[in-house]
Design an enzyme around this catalytic site. Structure first.
Site, PDB file in Angstrom:
ATOM      1  N   MET A   9       0.807  -1.212   0.000  1.00  0.00           N
ATOM      2  CA  MET A   9       0.000   0.000   0.000  1.00  0.00           C
ATOM      3  C   MET A   9       0.848   1.273   0.000  1.00  0.00           C
ATOM      4  O   MET A   9       2.055   1.243   0.219  1.00  0.00           O
ATOM      5  CB  MET A   9      -0.917   0.021   1.229  1.00  0.00           C
ATOM      6  N   HIS A  10       0.162   2.389  -0.215  1.00  0.00           N
ATOM      7  CA  HIS A  10       0.636   3.747   0.078  1.00  0.00           C
ATOM      8  C   HIS A  10       1.699   4.286  -0.887  1.00  0.00           C
ATOM      9  O   HIS A  10       2.012   5.476  -0.844  1.00  0.00           O
ATOM     10  CB  HIS A  10       1.208   3.863   1.503  1.00  0.00           C
ATOM     11  N   ASP A  20      -2.549  -5.335  -0.043  1.00  0.00           N
ATOM     12  CA  ASP A  20      -2.013  -6.633   0.381  1.00  0.00           C
ATOM     13  C   ASP A  20      -2.743  -7.226   1.575  1.00  0.00           C
ATOM     14  O   ASP A  20      -3.083  -8.422   1.581  1.00  0.00           O
ATOM     15  CB  ASP A  20      -0.509  -6.539   0.647  1.00  0.00           C
TER      16      ASP A  20
END
Length: 483
Positions: free
Chosen positions: A79-80, A235
């Site tokens: 992520m991110h 994820d």
């Protein structure tokens, strides 16, 4: 046949499953991240595409008939990360990854903006995407001026596959640009971060069909034309799909590079002040919450690296005897910490070291320290109303029976160990692909794994673990004062 791709920070895993979700085969490819400055973590997105090519080519070689029958593919990913694209779709700079903490000042500024926490449901952590773009605006203004689109890592892979700039709810929830309750981009959050809605990808649910794979790419990869690309998941949301954690009461504890305690939620119940993440699930009308320990097996890997022994050798030296915590403490803040502290600057260490301590004592303290950090996350989750009665134990660290027993004692919860077989993010992505192509009900497709055994807390050690955990919690303020 269906493929789930799990795009990690150290490699990509490609899992081929049949129409019932049973694994047929899997292949992996590996790459590395760059750390050009302290607290920085970056990756060239081209490595992800090369990794996908390598893993898929190996899958085709190993299972040519099944590979040729592919109907759908979905990607799960870390992520991110901020992948910045110009008007031509070209990458403007290396992707700033989830574990990059350079934007801590920008994160604090965004977090203090009116209504940001209320709309996003979360603290704005330095690892989130919005503060990364604020950092680029401040430090690389020429790059920022050329940003036409921002995509998350797995969505860059989907863009490569389809030519469509798309994302989905579970990953978008970690940007600090999404109204997590409404499941849509928030104009207020975008404005706070200096961004525009037209710079955002089109949003889907995780089971949504982005479109067919580009013919030229299908030909290159040896796939039939018309394979559908499904939106996929972040994820941890994908891992929840892989272990069937969809409804209230379901959850898992993951002993991976970072540590996660995750609880599925039937509704939107944020508590940003707890430093718990409240994100959209990958399936419609569901959410999940999780506490995150930034350095979980990373802490054990660190000890292994500086001692010249492998992690398995370190834990094997502890034997079968799981005992009450001793006076030696380890604080796993090697990269700062998220839950419950939201502190990118704090750093870890040992306390109570004695000349009589040896390497097994230090190993035990590392495992205990990470277990205490996971217990911090469980307490924070319970403060939001989540109340799991048992948790699945997954991730590489769950291979250590010693560690799992220690963690069960510390959490005072039964931990269920899945039987051998595929589960986790790659399987979750493949299950999303099945649902997207066939329209099947996720509840039916995303079954829980067979449980090999349940590890119950040792009643004789629970009180001692609780006392040691409290001492660990009390020490944070003193450790912070030393920084």
């Amino acid at each position: 046949m269906y493929i789930g791709l799990d795009l990690g920070t150290s490699g990509v895993r490609a899992l081929l499953v049949d129409e019932d979700g049973a694994p047929v085969g899997a292949q992996e490819a590996h790459y590395q991240a760059a750390h050009p400055a302290p607290g920085w973590s970056e990756q060239d997105p081209a490595m992800w595409l090369d990794g996908c090519r390598t893993a898929l080519a190996a899958l085709m070689a190993a299972h040519p008939k099944a590979y040729a029958a592919l109907r759908g593919i979905a990607v799960a990913g870390h992520m991110h990360g901020a992948v910045l694209l110009d008007d031509a779709g070209e990458v403007l700079r290396p992707c700033i990854l989830w574990n990059d903490t350079r934007s801590h000042a920008e994160a604090a500024k965004l977090d203090a903006e009116t209504s940001v926490r209320e709309i996003s449901g979360n603290i704005v952590f330095p690892g989130f995407t919005a503060p990364k773009l604020a950092w680029v605006a401040a430090h690389e203004p020429d790059v920022f001026a050329r940003v036409a689109k921002v995509v998350l890592p797995k969505d860059y892979v989907s863009l490569w596959m389809t030519g469509t700039c798309a994302s989905e709810m579970s990953d978008a929830a970690g940007t600090a640009w999404l109204d997590v309750g409404a499941r849509d981009w928030s104009d207020r959050l975008l404005d706070a971060g200096g961004m525009r809605r037209n710079q955002m990808p089109t949003l889907f649910e995780g089971t949504g069909v982005i479109g067919p794979m580009r013919d030229a790419l299908a030909d290159e990869l040896g796939l039939p034309r018309g394979v559908q690309v499904i939106a996929g998941a972040a994820d941890n949301a994908a891992a929840a799909c892989g272990v069937g954690a969809l409804k209230e009461g379901d959850g898992f504890v993951s002993l991976g590079t970072s540590g996660v305690v995750l609880a599925a939620r039937d509704g939107f119940a944020p508590d940003a002040e707890s430093a718990v993440h409240t994100f959209c699930h990958a399936v419609p009308a569901r959410w999940y919450q999780m506490g995150v320990t930034l350095a979980c097996t990373d802490s054990l890997n660190w000890l292994a690296r500086i001692t010249g022994q492998g992690p398995a050798a370190l834990t094997a030296a502890l034997g079968d005897d799981v005992r009450a915590p001793g006076g030696l403490r380890f604080y796993p803040y090697l990269s700062g910490e998220r839950t419950p502290h939201n502190d990118a600057q704090v750093r870890g260490g040992f306390s109570g070291l004695d000349i009589a301590h040896d390497l097994p004592d230090m190993t035990r303290a590392v495992l205990e320290g990470v277990s205490f950090a996971q217990a911090d996350s469980l307490l924070a989750l319970r403060a939001t109303g989540a109340n799991p009665q048992a948790l699945l134990a997954i991730g590489g660290g769950a291979a250590s029976a010693h560690w799992v027993q220690m963690l069960a004692n510390t959490l005072n919860l039964p931990l269920e160990i899945p039987a051998r077989g595929e589960f986790g993010a790659a399987l979750g992505a493949a299950r999303l692909a099945i649902c997207g192509v066939t329209g099947a009900d996720p509840v039916q497709v995303m079954a829980k794994p067979e449980i090999a055994r349940t590890v119950n807390p040792d009643p004789s050690l629970v009180a001692a673990c609780a006392e040691a955990h409290q001492a660990y919690r009390d020490a944070y303020a003193n450790l912070k004062a030393l920084q």
